[in-house]
Design a protein around this motif. Structure first.
Motif, PDB file in Angstrom:
ATOM      1  N   ALA A 176       0.838  -1.162  -0.122  1.00 44.24           N
ATOM      2  CA  ALA A 176      -0.089  -0.001  -0.149  1.00 44.24           C
ATOM      3  C   ALA A 176       0.894   1.334   0.090  1.00 44.24           C
ATOM      4  CB  ALA A 176      -0.899   0.026   1.134  1.00 44.24           C
ATOM      5  N   ARG A 177       1.884   1.409   0.817  1.00 41.44           N
ATOM      6  CA  ARG A 177       2.776   2.457   0.775  1.00 41.44           C
ATOM      7  C   ARG A 177       3.585   2.747  -0.256  1.00 41.44           C
ATOM      8  NH1 ARG A 177       3.160   5.859   4.667  1.00 41.44           N
ATOM      9  NH2 ARG A 177       2.357   4.133   6.366  1.00 41.44           N
ATOM     10  N   PHE A 178       3.951   1.513  -0.949  1.00 45.52           N
ATOM     11  CA  PHE A 178       4.646   1.613  -2.429  1.00 45.52           C
ATOM     12  C   PHE A 178       3.799   2.058  -3.414  1.00 45.52           C
ATOM     13  CE2 PHE A 178       5.698  -0.238  -6.515  1.00 45.52           C
ATOM     14  CZ  PHE A 178       6.889   0.015  -6.630  1.00 45.52           C
ATOM     15  N   ILE A 179       2.177   1.898  -3.409  1.00 44.51           N
ATOM     16  CA  ILE A 179       1.431   2.200  -4.225  1.00 44.51           C
ATOM     17  C   ILE A 179       1.168   3.636  -4.212  1.00 44.51           C
ATOM     18  CG2 ILE A 179      -1.020   2.119  -5.106  1.00 44.51           C
ATOM     19  CD1 ILE A 179      -1.025  -0.879  -4.028  1.00 44.51           C
ATOM     20  N   GLN A 180       1.140   4.067  -2.733  1.00 43.29           N
ATOM     21  CA  GLN A 180       0.861   5.487  -2.746  1.00 43.29           C
ATOM     22  C   GLN A 180       2.010   6.399  -3.092  1.00 43.29           C
ATOM     23  OE1 GLN A 180       2.155   6.967   1.263  1.00 43.29           O
ATOM     24  NE2 GLN A 180      -0.088   7.796   1.789  1.00 43.29           N
ATOM     25  N   GLY A 181       3.127   6.036  -2.809  1.00 44.62           N
ATOM     26  CA  GLY A 181       4.466   6.878  -3.085  1.00 44.62           C
ATOM     27  C   GLY A 181       4.486   6.875  -4.646  1.00 44.62           C
ATOM     28  N   ASP A 189      -3.846  12.948  -7.452  1.00 42.67           N
ATOM     29  CA  ASP A 189      -4.365  13.699  -6.452  1.00 42.67           C
ATOM     30  C   ASP A 189      -4.328  12.988  -5.175  1.00 42.67           C
ATOM     31  OD1 ASP A 189      -6.097  15.313  -4.669  1.00 42.67           O
ATOM     32  OD2 ASP A 189      -7.408  15.617  -6.295  1.00 42.67           O
ATOM     33  N   ARG A 190      -3.784  13.526  -4.082  1.00 40.95           N
ATOM     34  CA  ARG A 190      -3.736  12.769  -2.684  1.00 40.95           C
ATOM     35  C   ARG A 190      -4.965  12.648  -2.226  1.00 40.95           C
ATOM     36  NH1 ARG A 190       1.474  14.947   0.571  1.00 40.95           N
ATOM     37  NH2 ARG A 190       2.788  15.117  -1.091  1.00 40.95           N
ATOM     38  N   ASN A 191      -6.045  13.307  -2.593  1.00 42.75           N
ATOM     39  CA  ASN A 191      -7.518  13.052  -2.213  1.00 42.75           C
ATOM     40  C   ASN A 191      -8.432  11.954  -3.020  1.00 42.75           C
ATOM     41  OD1 ASN A 191      -7.407  14.659   0.080  1.00 42.75           O
ATOM     42  ND2 ASN A 191      -7.498  16.485  -1.336  1.00 42.75           N
ATOM     43  N   THR A 192      -7.650  11.192  -4.025  1.00 37.25           N
ATOM     44  CA  THR A 192      -8.157  10.353  -4.738  1.00 37.25           C
ATOM     45  C   THR A 192      -8.929   9.265  -3.960  1.00 37.25           C
ATOM     46  OG1 THR A 192      -6.710  10.580  -6.747  1.00 37.25           O
ATOM     47  CG2 THR A 192      -7.956   8.689  -6.657  1.00 37.25           C
ATOM     48  N   PRO A 193     -10.160   8.950  -4.083  1.00 36.17           N
ATOM     49  CA  PRO A 193     -10.754   7.991  -3.496  1.00 36.17           C
ATOM     50  C   PRO A 193     -10.200   6.485  -3.547  1.00 36.17           C
ATOM     51  CG  PRO A 193     -12.099   8.523  -5.002  1.00 36.17           C
ATOM     52  CD  PRO A 193     -11.256   9.467  -5.306  1.00 36.17           C
ATOM     53  N   VAL A 194     -10.112   6.003  -2.391  1.00 32.02           N
ATOM     54  CA  VAL A 194      -9.530   4.231  -2.581  1.00 32.02           C
ATOM     55  C   VAL A 194     -10.511   3.807  -1.476  1.00 32.02           C
ATOM     56  CG1 VAL A 194      -7.726   2.723  -2.086  1.00 32.02           C
ATOM     57  CG2 VAL A 194      -7.248   5.162  -3.014  1.00 32.02           C
ATOM     58  N   THR A 195     -11.055   2.642  -1.966  1.00 25.00           N
ATOM     59  CA  THR A 195     -11.709   1.658  -1.307  1.00 25.00           C
ATOM     60  C   THR A 195     -11.144   0.322  -1.378  1.00 25.00           C
ATOM     61  OG1 THR A 195     -13.839   2.866  -2.046  1.00 25.00           O
ATOM     62  CG2 THR A 195     -14.065   0.638  -1.055  1.00 25.00           C
ATOM     63  N   VAL A 196     -10.877  -0.371  -0.041  1.00 25.78           N
ATOM     64  CA  VAL A 196     -10.372  -1.767   0.173  1.00 25.78           C
ATOM     65  C   VAL A 196     -11.469  -2.442   0.649  1.00 25.78           C
ATOM     66  CG1 VAL A 196      -8.568  -3.274   1.197  1.00 25.78           C
ATOM     67  CG2 VAL A 196      -8.364  -0.515   0.829  1.00 25.78           C
ATOM     68  N   VAL A 197     -11.807  -3.516   0.060  1.00 23.07           N
ATOM     69  CA  VAL A 197     -12.757  -4.538   0.117  1.00 23.07           C
ATOM     70  C   VAL A 197     -11.938  -5.854   0.742  1.00 23.07           C
ATOM     71  CG1 VAL A 197     -14.956  -5.784  -0.476  1.00 23.07           C
ATOM     72  CG2 VAL A 197     -14.445  -3.392  -1.565  1.00 23.07           C
ATOM     73  N   GLU A 198     -12.332  -6.417   1.856  1.00 28.51           N
ATOM     74  CA  GLU A 198     -11.707  -7.556   2.598  1.00 28.51           C
ATOM     75  C   GLU A 198     -12.666  -8.546   2.323  1.00 28.51           C
ATOM     76  OE1 GLU A 198      -9.526  -9.067   6.453  1.00 28.51           O
ATOM     77  OE2 GLU A 198     -11.527  -8.018   6.687  1.00 28.51           O
ATOM     78  N   ASN A 199     -12.507  -9.854   1.963  1.00 28.28           N
ATOM     79  CA  ASN A 199     -13.414 -10.856   1.817  1.00 28.28           C
ATOM     80  C   ASN A 199     -14.572 -10.667   0.806  1.00 28.28           C
ATOM     81  OD1 ASN A 199     -11.759 -12.707   3.395  1.00 28.28           O
ATOM     82  ND2 ASN A 199     -12.779 -11.868   5.155  1.00 28.28           N
ATOM     83  N   ALA A 200     -14.365 -10.067  -0.310  1.00 31.59           N
ATOM     84  CA  ALA A 200     -15.488  -9.481  -0.874  1.00 31.59           C
ATOM     85  C   ALA A 200     -16.369 -10.804  -1.310  1.00 31.59           C
ATOM     86  CB  ALA A 200     -15.143  -8.894  -2.276  1.00 31.59           C
ATOM     87  N   SER A 201     -17.730 -10.704  -1.052  1.00 34.20           N
ATOM     88  CA  SER A 201     -18.770 -11.280  -1.308  1.00 34.20           C
ATOM     89  C   SER A 201     -19.167 -12.149   0.026  1.00 34.20           C
ATOM     90  CB  SER A 201     -18.912 -11.957  -2.531  1.00 34.20           C
ATOM     91  OG  SER A 201     -18.105 -13.186  -2.497  1.00 34.20           O
ATOM     92  N   THR A 214      -4.144   8.601   2.811  1.00 30.02           N
ATOM     93  CA  THR A 214      -4.441   7.945   4.151  1.00 30.02           C
ATOM     94  C   THR A 214      -4.360   6.533   3.877  1.00 30.02           C
ATOM     95  OG1 THR A 214      -6.654   8.250   4.104  1.00 30.02           O
ATOM     96  CG2 THR A 214      -5.318  10.188   5.108  1.00 30.02           C
ATOM     97  N   LEU A 215      -4.131   5.928   2.804  1.00 30.76           N
ATOM     98  CA  LEU A 215      -4.318   4.447   2.464  1.00 30.76           C
ATOM     99  C   LEU A 215      -3.517   3.800   3.468  1.00 30.76           C
ATOM    100  CD1 LEU A 215      -5.215   2.016   0.908  1.00 30.76           C
ATOM    101  CD2 LEU A 215      -3.368   2.603  -0.805  1.00 30.76           C
TER     102      LEU A 215
END
Length: 251
Positions: A176-181, A189-201, A214-215
């Motif tokens: 995640a930090r690598f992606i952010q960097g 844009d630092r405020n680009t929305p990001v959604t993380v879904v654990e165990n989808a469905s 803040t990811l």
């Protein structure tokens, strides 16, 4: 399924109701099922009563059965005349090393066929009321895997950093930090929305709504320990609706 054959099937994201009828038939007909670690117990319980269930899963940066061992076992079982089901989570053609296992069958002269499955990205966006593409926003979507750091480093981050782009990132918790960097370095844009879904469905699904800035910290605080799909550029529809209502109130 025919004896001495390998069937490659996707089990979907975990909810047994999202399993295809064709995959269900393969589960019930198989003599041996070589399954990934992320295939849910609810789906494995649908196997035929005489089927041998063998876990050949890999855990990112953790214990795993080698790819060569999987190929060797799969070929040996099929050559012995058994109906082998190679059951992969999600869709077998997305980050599941399908090509390597098909090649092993080709070399050994083993008949096979492939049954597609619903991938985690499709389940995740369905659960948050979004779509992977949208007219006027993005005409393409990127599927990335955070497990392959070399491939990650070579990705066209400048293109993804443009406004309106969307990516579905598999196995991206540790990166995640690598992606952010990378994205911020290329102008995202630092405020680009990001959604993380654990165990989808699945029944224990959890959704983390955050931003690119803040990811890493939000993900660490969430303490996700299941498979997670990171949706870059997308926020849950309910949050977007709330934001629109707020803007209308102050208009």
């Amino acid at each position: 399924m025919q004896p001495g054959q390998v069937t490659f099937a996707g089990s979907g994201p975990g909810d047994p109701d999202l399993l295809t009828i064709k995959a269900l038939k393969a589960l019930q007909q198989a003599d041996v099922i070589l399954h990934d670690r992320l295939v849910s117990d609810a789906i494995l319980q649908l196997a035929g009563p005489s089927a041998s269930l063998q876990d050949v899963g890999k855990e990112g940066f953790g214990p795993q059965v080698t790819q060569q061992e999987i190929c060797d076992r799969m070929v040996a079982l099929a050559k012995s005349g058994l109906r082998v089901l190679r059951l992969k989570s999600g869709d077998p053609a997305i980050f599941a090393r399908l090509d390597e296992e098909l090649t092993a069958c080709d070399i050994a002269g083993i008949d096979y066929h492939v049954i597609p499955g619903i991938t985690a990205a499709s389940a995740a966006v369905a659960d948050i009321g979004q779509s992977l593409t949208q007219r006027g926003r993005n005409a393409s979507v990127r599927f990335l895997t955070g497990h392959d750091m070399k491939g990650f480093a070579d990705h066209d981050w400048a293109a993804l950093a443009r406004a309106g782009e969307v990516a579905a990132i598999y196995m991206g918790k540790k990166s995640a930090r690598f992606i952010q960097g990378r994205l911020i370095m290329h102008g995202a844009d630092r405020n680009t929305p990001v959604t993380v879904v654990e165990n989808a469905s699945r029944a224990d699904q959890r959704v983390l709504e955050t931003t690119l800035y803040t990811l890493p910290d939000d993900l660490a605080d969430a303490g996700f320990n299941g498979p997670a799909l990171t949706l870059f550029g997308l926020a849950p529809r309910a949050s977007l609706a709330a934001l629109t209502d707020l803007k209308l109130e102050h208009a």
